[in-house]
Motif scaffolding. Structure first.
Motif, PDB file in Angstrom:
ATOM      1  N   ALA B 198     -81.394  46.181 -57.857  1.00  0.00           N
ATOM      2  CA  ALA B 198     -80.611  44.959 -57.821  1.00  0.00           C
ATOM      3  C   ALA B 198     -80.657  44.350 -56.424  1.00  0.00           C
ATOM      4  O   ALA B 198     -80.411  45.037 -55.438  1.00  0.00           O
ATOM      5  CB  ALA B 198     -79.172  45.265 -58.197  1.00  0.00           C
ATOM      6  N   THR B 199     -80.993  43.070 -56.322  1.00  0.00           N
ATOM      7  CA  THR B 199     -81.014  42.407 -55.013  1.00  0.00           C
ATOM      8  C   THR B 199     -80.206  41.128 -55.050  1.00  0.00           C
ATOM      9  O   THR B 199     -80.169  40.427 -56.052  1.00  0.00           O
ATOM     10  CB  THR B 199     -82.448  42.035 -54.578  1.00  0.00           C
ATOM     11  N   THR B 200     -79.568  40.829 -53.946  1.00  0.00           N
ATOM     12  CA  THR B 200     -78.952  39.517 -53.762  1.00  0.00           C
ATOM     13  C   THR B 200     -79.640  38.936 -52.544  1.00  0.00           C
ATOM     14  O   THR B 200     -80.550  39.549 -51.983  1.00  0.00           O
ATOM     15  CB  THR B 200     -77.445  39.623 -53.492  1.00  0.00           C
ATOM     16  N   SER B 201     -79.225  37.760 -52.091  1.00  0.00           N
ATOM     17  CA  SER B 201     -79.928  37.160 -50.957  1.00  0.00           C
ATOM     18  C   SER B 201     -79.686  37.953 -49.667  1.00  0.00           C
ATOM     19  O   SER B 201     -80.456  37.879 -48.733  1.00  0.00           O
ATOM     20  CB  SER B 201     -79.502  35.709 -50.793  1.00  0.00           C
ATOM     21  N   ARG B 202     -78.583  38.709 -49.626  1.00  0.00           N
ATOM     22  CA  ARG B 202     -78.285  39.396 -48.374  1.00  0.00           C
ATOM     23  C   ARG B 202     -78.313  40.915 -48.477  1.00  0.00           C
ATOM     24  O   ARG B 202     -78.265  41.611 -47.472  1.00  0.00           O
ATOM     25  CB  ARG B 202     -76.898  38.974 -47.878  1.00  0.00           C
ATOM     26  N   ALA B 203     -78.333  41.392 -49.665  1.00  0.00           N
ATOM     27  CA  ALA B 203     -78.267  42.850 -49.782  1.00  0.00           C
ATOM     28  C   ALA B 203     -79.026  43.332 -51.008  1.00  0.00           C
ATOM     29  O   ALA B 203     -79.341  42.549 -51.907  1.00  0.00           O
ATOM     30  CB  ALA B 203     -76.806  43.287 -49.916  1.00  0.00           C
ATOM     31  N   PHE B 204     -79.396  44.583 -51.013  1.00  0.00           N
ATOM     32  CA  PHE B 204     -79.882  45.148 -52.271  1.00  0.00           C
ATOM     33  C   PHE B 204     -79.265  46.515 -52.498  1.00  0.00           C
ATOM     34  O   PHE B 204     -78.701  47.137 -51.611  1.00  0.00           O
ATOM     35  CB  PHE B 204     -81.392  45.159 -52.359  1.00  0.00           C
TER      36      PHE B 204
END
Lengths: 74, 599
Positions: B198-204
């Motif tokens: 799972a990734t977001t723009s700032r973290a995974f």
């Protein structure tokens, strides 16, 4: 010259191994043919097939043991 | 370029690959596409020439030059194959016709005046005519064919030059190609990895299994690379209890990591062959590592074979890479060690011959002492202790050996039941373990107790006293065991009783196989050394050949029978007492480098 009794024991020992061998072979034939099929389908099955194929070998070993015990009586 | 797995002498560094890749790829592309293109062109031309040659072959026996087959104003030429000879029919209904027939074949060339062409064609078709178009050319057919052959030979030479060039390129660049391919697939894997988590723009966020013992190591490694930017949480250390009730279905299966330390890891493959152990059971690799080579050695029990097995196994472990052969090598090496030990001390024999003199019934049998005409000792003294060289003879002490193998079997089954007890206790608690496994331990103990008494009365079973304590005490153990087993597993437990007896008897194969091989070896030894060799001359050579071929056969049989039966005793008799299997193998996310190094 061996006496008739010993001869009979020897024949008995021979029959024990021989008949047990036949039985083993009979049992192994079906497993073996199925095993070859399984190996043809996936060569990875080779090891397991080989093991399963020799399982009925126990029968002839029992025969062999009986033969040894009988031969000890002569 | 057809580069497959190859052994490379040195690994290339990643840096090197990154530096050279562009240049090398451009160079290789130009070189290879040039060579491949010319190869293809030549191939095409050769095929064309072959077709042309085949078309000319029927003309060889017709005495006409090629230019005579075409370019007429008043004559039509038919060339082709026929099923039946059309000559007489043509001569009958067409006025001006000339027919040439190729020798031995169905090929004909028919020359006919243009105005009669349609009539001739009708007759030809009646005779099964199929048109074969001829290529244009000059000169006699055999000259033309000769020309084609010359051109072909020249082309083939150019072709093989192109091949040579390619194989030279392959040899020079294979290490680089393999290494760069490996590096790129690693790069791709690394690039794709975020897609699997799972990734977001700032973290995974990644979730996975790690061995519990390595938690601290993983934490430290992550902290070192990423400092405060990483947060690691150990969700749960799985316990080994069997899931119950509603949790059963949604429990995720825990992957199992088997030992990676040698020599234990070598024996893991034997377990894998059946299936991976479950998370909540003991890995049987350890017990296989101990008893399998022991059984193998006991069945072989011969110094000469033992040393050969050891050498072969050692070589195999050094050289072979495939799993199957590594397993066989493992078996041969460790089994060979025990075979040598048993061969020296327990049986005292090499190539089926005893060291010391063997005298039975007044006649001396073959032995090394007899062959070498010297007296090899029956035992050696080491620091005051007499160590025997050959306690048993495989052929003469069969009954004793059979008994020993039964005791080995009972001991082995105790180990199996003990492991089973530990497994059940781990999974479902102590009480379950008592009912399910300790019951069988009691039964087996009872059987073991009564065995000596039964053997003492084997000759006269009627004389057994069933009221003596020697029978009653073991019987009590068996009965308590059965009662416990019925409580634990239900009435079907009684049906397993004969199974236990056949399990024990199954171990007699340890002796049976050793004895049958000894018998076989004895037969070859007698033929070779007693009957043939003493006659001298050609018979001596014949004897040596028989000796070698015979022992090769026994040697191969030893691998097959001792190996198969040794492992089978574990799979069937031993595993039946405790092993479930069907676990999920732990396959960690890691990069395996074969052709590259990160330095």
């Amino acid at each position: 010259m061996v006496d008739v009794g010993s001869g009979m024991v020897a024949i008995g020992a021979g029959l024990a191994v021989g008949l047990a061998g036949l039985a083993s072979g009979w049992a192994e034939k079906d497993i073996g043919s199925a095993a070859v099929g399984a190996v043809a389908e996936n060569p990875k099955n080779f090891g397991r097939s080989l093991i399963l194929t020799v399982i009925p070998e126990t029968i002839v070993i029992f025969g062999l043991v009986i033969a040894f015990l009988l031969m000890g009586k002569i | 370029m057809d580069i497959v797995d190859a052994k490379v002498e040195s690994r290339l560094s990643v840096e090197q690959i990154r530096k050279d890749i562009d240049e090398t790829i451009i160079f290789l592309e130009a070189e290879i596409s040039g060579a491949v293109e010319s190869k293809n062109r030549i191939n095409e031309r050769i095929q064309e020439l072959e077709v042309e040659k085949r078309g000319l072959e029927p003309l060889l026996s017709i005495p006409l030059d090629l230019e005579f087959y075409s370019d007429y104003t008043n004559i039509t030429v038919f060339t082709g194959t026929v099923r039946t000879d059309p000559e007489s029919a043509l001569k009958k209904s067409v006025d001006r016709v000339e027919v040439f027939k190729a020798a031995g074949g169905s090929f004909v060339a028919v020359f006919v005046a243009k105005k009669e062409a349609s009539e001739a064609q009708r007759i030809l078709i009646q005779n099964g005519f199929t048109d074969v178009p001829l290529s244009k050319g000059k000169g006699s057919p055999d000259q033309v064919i000769k020309g084609i052959d010359e051109e072909e030979a020249a082309l083939k030479k150019v072709f093989s030059e192109a091949e040579d060039k390619l194989s030279e390129l392959r040899k020079k660049n294979q290490a680089f190609v393999l290494a760069s391919e490996e590096q790129f697939s690693i790069d791709v894997e690394k690039a794709e990895f975020p897609l699997r988590i799972a990734t977001t723009s700032r973290a995974f966020f990644a979730e996975g299994w790690i061995p519990a013992a390595q938690t601290d190591k993983v934490k430290a490694a992550l902290a070192e690379k990423m400092g405060d930017n990483v947060f690691l949480e150990v969700v749960e250390v799985k316990n080994r209890k069997e899931p119950h009730g509603e949790h059963e279905a949604d429990e995720e299966e825990v992957p199992v990591r088997t030992s990676e330390k040698r020599p234990l890891s070598l024996f893991s493959s034997f377990v894998e062959l059946i299936s991976t152990p479950k998370y909540n059971e003991i890995d049987p690799a350890m017990i296989i590592a101990i008893t399998f080579p022991l059984f193998f050695g006991l069945m072989v029990g011969d110094v000469a074979y033992g040393i050969l097995f050891m050498a072969l196994g050692w070589l195999g472990l050094k050289k072979v890479r495939t799993d199957d052969w590594r397993m066989i090598s493992t078996m041969l090496f460790f089994g060979g060690v025990w075979a040598t030990i048993f061969g020296v001390f327990l049986f005292g024999e090499a190539f089926g011959l005893h060291f010391a003199r063997q005298i039975t019934g007044g006649t001396e049998e073959l032995s090394w002492s007899f062959l070498l005409n010297m007296d090899l000792p029956h035992s050696i003294d080491l620091a005051g202790i007499s160590i025997p060289l050959g306690v048993f003879s495989k052929l003469h002490d069969v009954n004793k050996l059979l008994l020993i193998s039964v005791w080995i079997g009972i001991a082995h089954l105790f180990i199996g039941l003990g492991l089973g007890f530990a497994n059940v206790a781990m999974r479902s608690g102590f009480v379950h373990a008592i009912k399910e496994k300790f019951s069988w331990v009691l039964i087996l103990f009872g059987v073991a107790l009564i065995l000596p008494y039964m053997l003492a009365h084997l000759d006269n079973i009627m004389a057994m006293d069933f009221t003596s304590t020697a029978v009653l005490v073991p019987l009590a153990f068996v009965i308590i065991g059965i009662v416990l087993a019925i409580i634990g597993e239900g009435g079907t437990a009684i049906l397993e009783l004969p199974g236990l007896a056949s399990n024990i008897l199954s171990y007699t194969r340890l002796t049976a196989i050793g004895t049958s091989k000894a018998g076989l070896a004895l037969a070859f030894n007698m033929i070779a050394l007693e009957m043939l060799a003493p006659a001298g001359g050609a018979m001596l050579i014949f004897g040596i050949v028989i000796f070698m071929v015979g022992h090769l056969a026994v040697f191969i049989l030893a691998v097959i029978s001792a190996g198969m039966h040794g492992i089978r005793l574990h799979y069937v008799e031993l595993f039946g007492k405790f092993y479930k299997g069907g676990g999920l193998k732990f396959s960690p996310l890691k990069i395996v480098r074969k052709y590259t190094s990160e330095r």
